[in-house]
Design a protein around this motif. Structure first.
Motif, short mmCIF file in Angstrom:
data_model
loop_
_atom_site.label_atom_id
_atom_site.label_comp_id
_atom_site.label_asym_id
_atom_site.label_seq_id
_atom_site.Cartn_x
_atom_site.Cartn_y
_atom_site.Cartn_z
N TYR A 1 38.39 -3.19 73.91
CA TYR A 1 38.82 -3.56 73.47
C TYR A 1 40.75 -2.44 73.28
CZ TYR A 1 42.08 -6.71 70.72
OH TYR A 1 43.14 -7.57 70.40
N GLN A 2 40.71 -1.34 73.04
CA GLN A 2 41.79 -1.38 72.12
C GLN A 2 42.43 -0.07 73.77
OE1 GLN A 2 41.32 1.89 69.41
NE2 GLN A 2 41.94 0.23 67.87
N ASN A 3 41.71 0.17 74.63
CA ASN A 3 41.78 1.44 76.37
C ASN A 3 42.60 -0.03 76.62
OD1 ASN A 3 40.98 3.81 75.10
ND2 ASN A 3 39.29 3.41 76.40
N TYR A 4 42.24 -1.39 76.91
CA TYR A 4 42.73 -2.15 77.33
C TYR A 4 44.12 -2.97 77.04
CZ TYR A 4 43.61 -7.51 78.48
OH TYR A 4 44.06 -8.32 79.16
N LYS A 5 44.35 -2.92 75.42
CA LYS A 5 45.81 -3.15 75.03
C LYS A 5 46.74 -1.59 74.79
CE LYS A 5 46.45 -4.61 70.80
NZ LYS A 5 45.99 -5.05 69.29
N LYS A 6 45.94 -0.94 75.01
CA LYS A 6 46.78 0.58 75.60
C LYS A 6 47.33 0.60 76.92
CE LYS A 6 44.92 4.51 74.77
NZ LYS A 6 44.69 5.89 74.14
N ASP A 7 46.38 0.45 77.57
CA ASP A 7 46.79 0.00 79.44
C ASP A 7 47.35 -0.64 79.78
OD1 ASP A 7 43.73 0.98 80.34
OD2 ASP A 7 44.87 2.35 80.19
N ASN A 8 48.07 -1.82 78.96
CA ASN A 8 48.78 -2.63 79.67
C ASN A 8 49.85 -2.88 78.91
OD1 ASN A 8 47.02 -5.05 80.31
ND2 ASN A 8 47.10 -6.57 78.78
N LYS A 9 49.84 -2.26 77.42
CA LYS A 9 51.95 -1.53 76.66
C LYS A 9 51.89 -0.67 77.96
CE LYS A 9 52.97 -0.14 72.55
NZ LYS A 9 53.02 0.77 71.83
N GLU A 10 51.10 0.07 78.51
CA GLU A 10 51.96 1.51 79.45
C GLU A 10 52.60 0.69 80.27
OE1 GLU A 10 48.98 4.15 80.17
OE2 GLU A 10 48.77 5.07 78.17
N LYS A 11 51.43 -0.33 81.31
CA LYS A 11 52.20 -0.67 82.17
C LYS A 11 53.62 -2.00 82.11
CE LYS A 11 47.69 -2.54 84.50
NZ LYS A 11 46.81 -3.62 84.59
N LEU A 12 53.64 -2.43 80.85
CA LEU A 12 54.40 -2.84 80.91
C LEU A 12 55.72 -2.27 80.58
CD1 LEU A 12 54.76 -6.12 79.81
CD2 LEU A 12 55.17 -5.75 77.08
N GLU A 13 55.14 -0.99 79.14
CA GLU A 13 56.60 0.17 79.32
C GLU A 13 56.95 0.34 81.07
OE1 GLU A 13 55.70 2.64 76.55
OE2 GLU A 13 55.51 1.66 75.21
N LYS A 14 56.23 0.35 81.89
CA LYS A 14 56.96 0.84 83.04
C LYS A 14 57.05 0.26 83.97
CE LYS A 14 53.17 4.99 83.82
NZ LYS A 14 51.91 4.89 84.65
N ALA A 15 56.76 -1.44 83.73
CA ALA A 15 57.54 -2.15 84.72
C ALA A 15 59.02 -2.59 84.09
CB ALA A 15 56.92 -3.63 84.52
N GLN A 16 59.09 -2.26 82.83
CA GLN A 16 60.35 -2.59 81.80
C GLN A 16 61.43 -1.52 82.34
OE1 GLN A 16 59.94 -2.76 77.61
NE2 GLN A 16 59.70 -4.93 77.83
N GLU A 17 60.73 0.30 82.76
CA GLU A 17 61.29 1.16 83.32
C GLU A 17 62.23 0.73 84.29
OE1 GLU A 17 59.24 4.81 81.00
OE2 GLU A 17 59.49 5.06 83.04
N ALA A 18 61.11 0.71 85.07
CA ALA A 18 61.31 0.03 86.49
C ALA A 18 62.62 -0.47 87.28
CB ALA A 18 60.25 -0.17 87.70
N LYS A 19 62.44 -1.59 86.03
CA LYS A 19 63.64 -2.99 85.64
C LYS A 19 64.79 -1.99 86.03
CE LYS A 19 61.94 -7.64 84.99
NZ LYS A 19 61.44 -8.11 83.77
N SER A 20 64.83 -1.55 84.59
CA SER A 20 66.38 -0.25 84.36
C SER A 20 66.96 0.53 85.33
CB SER A 20 66.32 -0.45 82.49
OG SER A 20 65.06 0.65 82.65
N GLU A 21 66.05 0.97 86.48
CA GLU A 21 66.08 1.88 86.96
C GLU A 21 67.11 1.47 88.07
OE1 GLU A 21 63.66 5.09 88.59
OE2 GLU A 21 62.59 5.08 86.35
N VAL A 22 65.88 -0.14 88.29
CA VAL A 22 66.71 -0.83 89.59
C VAL A 22 68.60 -1.00 89.48
CG1 VAL A 22 66.82 -2.94 90.63
CG2 VAL A 22 64.64 -1.30 90.74
N ALA A 23 68.45 -1.45 88.07
CA ALA A 23 69.52 -2.49 87.31
C ALA A 23 70.48 -1.68 87.27
CB ALA A 23 69.13 -3.50 86.15
#
Lengths: 60, 216, 190
Positions: free
Chosen positions: B194-216
């Motif tokens: 469960y903890q790894n799942y949450k950690k992975d999700n958090k990392e995915k979210l952060e990466k998506a936000q980074e990608a968004k800010s780079e594109v923008a």
């Protein structure tokens, strides 16, 4: 009377413990390499290499 | 703001820093006392009591005690509280006392209590320490209940006297040492999943936000 | 014969880790390398032996005559803790080599269920002095044996392809379950 003896005995060993603890803390650790990474129990508060004890010594 | 922070302290002990599944402290009772749900509740309540009282007392005297002799003083306080608990249990809950006789004095050396006293109670006020103590104690009890629930259900089929699985379908090994290690291992593994799942999700979210800010 | 039963019972049949569940914290924490396991075992042997004898003496000569048995927990834990602090101090001053191999583990043993549990067991089972010594030696040898076996298994486990979540403590506990199962078979020794 018995209560007094009990109290006195407990006081005695509490003083004994505090004395040995303070003396132990003030004895220098020998200068040797201890593998902190491998020491599995070092996160335990009682371990001599726990960060709390180190900062106390450095503060002195 | 203050209520928010107290609530945070309370839930940290239950989820983020659960003593059994995350910090791996207090393992000895977790294996020994969990043969039945009643024992687990008894031990849980006892530990909550000792944690609460010791956190409050230590927090109240934290400014009076000399820095150097903190740990010995903590140990004396905890040992006295456990003796009180033992006497209380012997007097009023004799059956429970007899079924966990070995593990009650061992609450004294339970790493959770000394650990919380050193990490939290000696640095915070009484109210916060009390909340932290109760939170940790409840987290511990939840861990005990989880383990004992599975052990008692699969081992004897009955929970607190209520027969749920017929005796013929039970797996008696769960009431022994083997079952204890197995249950704790599997439950810890599940918690890590469960903890790894949450950690992975958090990392995915952060990466998506980074990608968004780079594109923008 | 009686001493043999006590010794074998303490070491194998009622093994302190796999049957009595005491000393799990060092079992999981200090068991990743086999030389550490031996060091821990040696330290534990030393502490448990002296602590049990002291516990017996304190109980028989102070707690019982003055009828203050209810002070057992407090008295034992304080004496054990003082003993450990004293031994650590002596090691630090007079034997750095010994300190390096087993002195580091000494504080961990203070708040260790195994020592206090053994001291309490000695009182509950009403052993006399010789039986106490044999019992405590048996317990500590059993502890060292299990720690050593477990550490060798864990060294192999490090290189095995375990899934990410179960790596570390979970798989170690499941291995311990299998070890406990194996030790069941030793019940016939006594």
């Amino acid at each position: 009377m018995k209560f007094l003896i009990a109290f006195g005995f407990i006081l005695l060993i509490v003083v004994l413990f505090i004395t040995t603890y303070v003396l132990n803390n003030r004895t220098e650790k020998p200068d040797i390499d201890i593998d902190i990474e491998g020491c599995g129990g070092c996160h335990n508060i009682n371990c001599g290499h726990h960060p709390t004890h180190l900062t106390n010594k450095e503060a002195k | 703001m203050k209520t928010n922070s107290l609530f945070n302290i309370f839930t940290t002990g239950i989820f983020k820093e659960n003593p059994i599944f995350v910090l791996f402290l207090g393992m000895c009772p977790a294996l020994g006392v969990t043969t039945s749900v009643t024992n687990a509740i008894g031990m849980g309540v006892g530990v909550i009591f000792v944690l609460l009282m010791s956190n409050v007392i230590i927090s109240l005297i934290r400014n009076i005690v000399m820095e150097e002799i903190r740990i010995p003083v903590f140990i004396v306080i905890i040992a006295s509280l456990v003796t009180l608990l033992e006497m209380f249990m012997k007097a009023y809950t004799l059956d429970l006392y007899n079924s966990m006789k070995v593990f009650i004095p061992l609450i004294t050396v339970n790493c959770i209590i000394l650990g919380r006293a050193e990490a939290f109670a000696s640095k915070n006020g009484p109210v916060k320490s009390a909340v932290d103590g109760v939170g940790m104690g409840i987290g511990f009890m939840i861990g005990l209940l989880a383990i004992s629930f599975f052990r008692e259900l699969l081992g004897t089929g009955a929970i607190m006297g209520v027969q749920i699985i017929p005796v013929a379908f039970t797996i008696p090994i769960f009431t022994t040492a083997v079952g204890a290690f197995l249950t704790l291992g599997v439950l810890t593994g599940v918690m890590m999943v469960y903890q790894n799942y949450k950690k992975d999700n958090k990392e995915k979210l952060e990466k998506a936000q980074e990608a968004k800010s780079e594109v923008a | 014969m009686d001493l043999y039963v006590i010794f074998m019972g303490a070491a194998l049949v009622n093994n302190i880790i796999l049957t009595q569940f005491l000393g799990i914290c060092p079992f999981l924490g200090v068991s990743k390398k086999s030389d550490q396991a031996i060091g821990m075992g040696a330290a534990v042997t030393f502490v448990i032996f002296i602590a049990s004898v002291l516990a017996y003496c304190i109980y028989s000569f102070i707690l019982v005559p003055f009828e203050i048995e209810y002070m057992q927990t407090i008295a034992f834990i304080l004496v054990i803790a003082s003993l450990v602090q004293f031994v650590e101090m002596v090691l630090k001053k007079y034997s750095p080599a010994l300190y390096k191999s087993l002195g580091v583990f000494l504080p961990l043993i203070t708040t260790n269920c195994a020592v206090l549990g053994t001291a309490n067991n000695v009182i509950t089972k009403e052993f006399d002095l010789i039986q106490t010594m044999i019992y405590s030696l048996g317990i500590s040898i059993g502890f060292t044996l299990v720690m050593y076996i477990f550490s060798t298994i864990r060294e192999r486990l490090e290189q095995a392809p375990v899934s990410r979540s179960f790596n570390g403590n979970p798989i170690a506990l499941i291995t311990a379950a299998i070890m406990a199962l194996a030790f069941f078979g030793l019940g016939g020794l006594v």
